[in-house]
Write a protein that holds these residues in place. Structure first.
Motif, PDB file in Angstrom:
ATOM      1  N   ARG A  97       0.827  -1.207   0.000  1.00 48.02           N
ATOM      2  CA  ARG A  97       0.000   0.000   0.000  1.00 48.02           C
ATOM      3  C   ARG A  97       0.864   1.262   0.000  1.00 48.02           C
ATOM      4  O   ARG A  97       1.807   1.370   0.771  1.00 48.02           O
ATOM      5  CB  ARG A  97      -0.913   0.013   1.218  1.00 48.02           C
ATOM      6  N   PHE A  98       0.535   2.170  -0.884  1.00 45.86           N
ATOM      7  CA  PHE A  98       1.160   3.473  -0.955  1.00 45.86           C
ATOM      8  C   PHE A  98       0.085   4.539  -0.760  1.00 45.86           C
ATOM      9  O   PHE A  98      -1.086   4.308  -1.085  1.00 45.86           O
ATOM     10  CB  PHE A  98       1.797   3.703  -2.332  1.00 45.86           C
ATOM     11  N   PRO A 169      -9.580   4.107   2.872  1.00 51.73           N
ATOM     12  CA  PRO A 169      -9.687   5.560   3.008  1.00 51.73           C
ATOM     13  C   PRO A 169      -8.497   6.139   3.761  1.00 51.73           C
ATOM     14  O   PRO A 169      -7.697   5.412   4.362  1.00 51.73           O
ATOM     15  CB  PRO A 169     -10.987   5.742   3.799  1.00 51.73           C
ATOM     16  N   PRO A 170      -8.361   7.463   3.769  1.00 47.98           N
ATOM     17  CA  PRO A 170      -7.292   8.101   4.539  1.00 47.98           C
ATOM     18  C   PRO A 170      -7.402   7.743   6.018  1.00 47.98           C
ATOM     19  O   PRO A 170      -8.495   7.421   6.512  1.00 47.98           O
ATOM     20  CB  PRO A 170      -7.536   9.599   4.325  1.00 47.98           C
ATOM     21  N   PRO A 171      -6.291   7.797   6.760  1.00 46.43           N
ATOM     22  CA  PRO A 171      -6.359   7.562   8.203  1.00 46.43           C
ATOM     23  C   PRO A 171      -7.360   8.496   8.865  1.00 46.43           C
ATOM     24  O   PRO A 171      -7.595   9.609   8.388  1.00 46.43           O
ATOM     25  CB  PRO A 171      -4.930   7.850   8.678  1.00 46.43           C
ATOM     26  N   TYR A 177      -7.844  14.594   3.696  1.00 43.36           N
ATOM     27  CA  TYR A 177      -6.676  14.391   2.839  1.00 43.36           C
ATOM     28  C   TYR A 177      -6.949  13.245   1.879  1.00 43.36           C
ATOM     29  O   TYR A 177      -6.519  12.106   2.094  1.00 43.36           O
ATOM     30  CB  TYR A 177      -5.451  14.100   3.694  1.00 43.36           C
ATOM     31  N   TRP A 178      -7.650  13.532   0.785  1.00 45.49           N
ATOM     32  CA  TRP A 178      -7.979  12.471  -0.171  1.00 45.49           C
ATOM     33  C   TRP A 178      -6.726  11.787  -0.709  1.00 45.49           C
ATOM     34  O   TRP A 178      -6.741  10.604  -1.040  1.00 45.49           O
ATOM     35  CB  TRP A 178      -8.817  13.016  -1.321  1.00 45.49           C
ATOM     36  N   GLY A 179      -5.596  12.516  -0.795  1.00 45.11           N
ATOM     37  CA  GLY A 179      -4.356  11.931  -1.304  1.00 45.11           C
ATOM     38  C   GLY A 179      -3.734  10.911  -0.385  1.00 45.11           C
ATOM     39  O   GLY A 179      -2.802  10.203  -0.771  1.00 45.11           O
ATOM     40  N   TYR A 180      -4.241  10.822   0.866  1.00 47.35           N
ATOM     41  CA  TYR A 180      -3.755   9.821   1.807  1.00 47.35           C
ATOM     42  C   TYR A 180      -4.532   8.510   1.697  1.00 47.35           C
ATOM     43  O   TYR A 180      -4.294   7.584   2.462  1.00 47.35           O
ATOM     44  CB  TYR A 180      -3.836  10.348   3.231  1.00 47.35           C
ATOM     45  N   THR A 181      -5.467   8.430   0.758  1.00 50.05           N
ATOM     46  CA  THR A 181      -6.083   7.138   0.440  1.00 50.05           C
ATOM     47  C   THR A 181      -4.969   6.166   0.051  1.00 50.05           C
ATOM     48  O   THR A 181      -4.047   6.529  -0.675  1.00 50.05           O
ATOM     49  CB  THR A 181      -7.061   7.292  -0.735  1.00 50.05           C
ATOM     50  N   SER A 182      -5.043   4.941   0.554  1.00 48.95           N
ATOM     51  CA  SER A 182      -4.011   3.962   0.213  1.00 48.95           C
ATOM     52  C   SER A 182      -4.418   3.154  -1.016  1.00 48.95           C
ATOM     53  O   SER A 182      -5.579   2.783  -1.174  1.00 48.95           O
ATOM     54  CB  SER A 182      -3.743   3.025   1.392  1.00 48.95           C
TER      55      SER A 182
END
Length: 402
Positions: A97-98, A169-171, A177-182
């Protein structure tokens, strides 16, 4: 700008020819972009192309692992899928996961179109935002749809509909922070397979049409022409992702973030290239990378490019030329080999550049150097003075004259 010669880093590149849960499907299907665009598509039957079942947790889908050497200091997840043979040609850490960065915009777009079904009609302002989000990776548009459609609920819905195995989903500490979706490379291949093989034709054509028209620069000033876009000739379609960099390339407007949560690295700089390559979207490519903290954008750009160039991508045509390192900041790509010709764009500092040919033009001096040779960069459609190429001598070795 302080002149500084680096040792040449020349690399030659020779040309090579080288579920069931889905959108509401009704016939006829119509996508109406009101009032600016009207497209009517009648779908007589959508072949049920099933998404392959999710592998068990921790398992690697059957295929050869990537033989590519990953540059030092870089962590990578790689998946290259050949749609013609139904098999992978490259795999490395496909379940890792990134943080997705802007790659999650694919899910944001799919979810919004789902919510507009079954006609998939889009008001003009929605269409404008989606176009900008998919082509130029606009963060404002992503934030608009993220908030409007329920934030993490978007990811939850798409995980269920597309049977994604590694997406989350993001933490909880970062709900906006949609960009923190893995995301994983494997799930990204699954997303593209859904778009290409299962989604209703209007949805497929709209999303892929935008990805084929990806702009060189994102609206945040980052040069997004790395990876797939830098290595291969068209046809290709891309959705890129970047996070954590403070130098942008097209403009110096980076917004670094540092954090860590839920087993997904939110601290190291992230740079991802995803999309399709070749006629009829033959190959799906997903390369996710994390770089040592403090890595400049140009180095990450170059390392990702080196990794992408080494991949086995069926149906791809590689742009011919020779790769050279560059040095200096604010290097302008010009329409002609003169300093008074129009500026087309600016290179990210220290990025590798593909040179197609070279020719003599205006003499440029950056003491103690002077040079009247200019390099033509086919991916940018313009020239830079050879002074800023990391190679000894005024002429580049083994590069033909234009």
């Amino acid at each position: 700008m302080t002149p500084r010669r680096r040792r040449s880093t020349i690399r030659s590149e020779s040309p090579a020819a080288a579920g069931q849960d889905s959108f509401r499907e009704e016939t006829p299907l119509q996508i109406r972009f009101v009032p600016a665009l009207k497209v009517t598509a009648v779908v007589a039957a959508l072949a049920a192309v099933a998404l392959c079942a999710a592998p068990p947790a921790g398992a690697e889908p059957p295929a050869r692992r990537a033989a590519t050497r990953v540059p030092a200091g870089l962590t990578a997840g790689i998946a290259v899928y050949d749609r013609q043979t139904g098999s992978f040609t490259e795999q490395l850490n496909t379940r890792m996961r990134f943080r997705s960065a802007s790659v999650v915009k694919l899910l944001i777009a799919l979810d919004h179109l789902w919510l507009r079904g079954p006609a998939y009609s889009l008001p003009a302002d929605d269409r404008q935002r989606l176009d900008l989000m998919l082509r130029s990776s606009d963060d404002g548009a992503a934030g608009h749809f993220w908030t409007q459609n329920g934030q993490s609920a978007i990811v939850d819905r798409m995980v269920a509909r597309l049977k994604l195995a590694d997406t989350a989903p993001p933490p909880s500490a970062y709900p906006g922070y949609w960009g923190y979706t893995s995301l994983s490379a494997g799930d990204t291949v699954r997303i593209y397979r859904y778009i290409l093989d299962t989604a209703p034709a209007p949805v497929r054509d709209y999303i892929m049409g935008n990805l084929r028209r990806a702009t060189r620069c994102g609206t945040d000033g980052f040069d997004q022409s790395f990876g797939i876009a830098a290595v291969f000739d068209r046809p290709w379609a891309v959705k890129q992702g970047w996070s954590g960099f403070s130098s942008a390339g097209c403009a110096d407007t980076g917004r670094p973030r540092t954090a860590a949560a839920d087993g997904v690295d939110l601290a190291r700089e992230a740079l991802h290239t995803t999309g399709t390559v070749g006629a009829d979207d033959r190959a799906i490519v997903a390369v996710f990378t994390l770089h040592a903290q403090g890595t400049p954008y140009g180095k990450a750009y170059s390392d990702l490019g080196e990794l992408t160039r080494a991949l086995r991508v069926p149906g791809a045509v590689r742009t011919p030329g020779t790769w050279f390192g560059t040095w200096g900041t604010g290097i302008q790509v010009r329409a002609q080999a003169t300093t008074d010709s129009p500026v087309l764009t600016t290179l990210p500092a220290g990025v590798d550049a593909l040179v197609g040919c070279q020719k003599q033009g205006q003499k440029v001096s950056v003491p103690p150097y002077s040079n009247d040779w200019w390099a033509y960069l086919p991916k940018y459609g313009g020239y830079i003075t050879n002074i800023f190429m990391a190679s000894p001598g005024n002429r580049l070795p083994d590069v033909p004259v234009c």
